[in-house]
Enzyme design. Structure first.
Site, PDB file in Angstrom:
ATOM      1  N   TYR A 139     -14.092  37.589  60.154  1.00 13.91           N
ATOM      2  CA  TYR A 139     -13.812  37.271  61.557  1.00 13.91           C
ATOM      3  C   TYR A 139     -14.140  38.475  62.421  1.00 13.91           C
ATOM      4  O   TYR A 139     -13.484  39.509  62.353  1.00 13.91           O
ATOM      5  CB  TYR A 139     -12.325  36.886  61.671  1.00 13.91           C
ATOM      6  N   LYS A 165     -16.957  34.142  61.447  1.00 15.56           N
ATOM      7  CA  LYS A 165     -16.563  33.611  62.756  1.00 15.56           C
ATOM      8  C   LYS A 165     -16.921  34.694  63.762  1.00 15.56           C
ATOM      9  O   LYS A 165     -16.323  35.764  63.780  1.00 15.56           O
ATOM     10  CB  LYS A 165     -15.073  33.291  62.786  1.00 15.56           C
TER      11      LYS A 165
END
Length: 308
Positions: A139, A165
């Site tokens: 992330y 992400k």
């Protein structure tokens, strides 16, 4: 069997976590929200992330939220469980629990606060990913510290790390990731207000906060961008952005939760120090502001605005 990360694409709300007026996790509201989003045809859920107020909760609460979500989903759509924490030990415990209750994939912010070295961050992801058989989505987000491109390439070499992400404005790196790391390295664009460019640059899916309340806008946007209809995608992005920037000035997560309630999915309240709209007067004021905004911008076809 858990899905490969490459099987999880499309529009995934970063799921809100409903709390009641006393800040306790509200299981009933959680089930209503999950069913609401599945009926709205979202492609998956990203659970206990930033929008889900994960860092406002104890590890046991985070586990319970995921248990309720998994029980309500019943395999209808994939679920990515965010297990990020500062402590590798805690993240591994959350990861093993996520695997046990049937999550399809893991995600995690990098460890934050102490300014960990790149080697320590690589070790963090290596240890968590090795602790289960689930794929990991790292992330990249300003709140926890952004990765440079070389660091992303390094993380992509960890066995079990299958995607990222990407919540950053440097969308040129999305194309570069797909070119240099590989087309099979899954990339989710994480900035709601840049969903169109994320998809246009090659993102496989989009994960975001406002997909909880205006999923219809971003489902259509994703389809248009994938089809190469940039004019339509841009028009939808303009609608989404108008709503996003209006809400950002009004306790955004609380506004998302209230606007979901106006559509029949009461998402409860936020934990302090986030703001809330507890009383009828403050909620009616928010509704009135959205009504005026809708009229001023001439917005149509947005479910929560039509509901008020």
């Amino acid at each position: 069997m858990p899905r490969k990360l490459s099987q999880i694409t499309g529009v995934l709300p970063a799921l809100v976590t409903p709390f009641d007026e006393n800040e306790a996790f509200d299981e009933g509201r959680m089930r209503t929200v999950v069913d609401f989003l599945i009926r709205r045809k979202v492609d998956g859920l990203y659970v206990t992330g930033s929008t889900g107020e994960a860092f406002m909760m104890s590890p046991e609460e985070r586990k319970r939220v995921l248990e309720v979500v998994m029980d309500e989903v019943k395999g209808r759509i994939p679920v990515i469980a965010h297990v990020g924490a500062i402590s590798t030990h805690l993240s591994i415990d959350l990861a093993r629990h996520a695997e046990k209750v049937g999550a399809d994939a893991l995600s995690s912010v990098p460890p934050f606060y102490w300014g960990f070295s790149q080697d320590q961050i690589v070790s963090y992801y290596t240890d968590i990913t090795a602790s289960t058989g689930l794929p990991m989505c790292v992330y990249n987000v300003p709140l926890a510290g952004l990765f440079g491109f070389d660091m992303i390439k390094r993380l992509a070499q960890i066995k079990g790390v299958e995607g990222i992400k990407y919540t950053a404005s440097t969308h040129h790196d999305i194309m570069r990731i797909k070119t240099e790391i590989g087309q099979d390295f899954v990339l989710y664009s994480g900035a709601d207000e840049m969903a169109m460019s994320g998809v246009a640059f090659g993102a496989d899916g989009i994960i975001g906060s406002f997909y909880n309340t205006i999923p219809e806008v971003f489902i259509d946007l994703f389809a248009a961008a994938k089809a190469g209809d940039i004019e339509k995608a841009r028009a939808l992005q303009e609608v989404g952005n108008a709503i996003i920037f209006f809400a950002l000035a009004r306790n955004p997560i609380a506004a998302i939760k209230r606007s979901m309630a106006w559509q029949g999915a009461d998402a409860g309240y936020c934990r302090k120090p986030f703001g809330n709209f507890y009383d009828a007067a403050s909620e009616e004021k928010l509704k009135a502001e959205f009504r005026a905004f809708k009229a001023e911008r001439g917005l149509t076809g947005v479910n929560f605005l039509d509901a008020i």
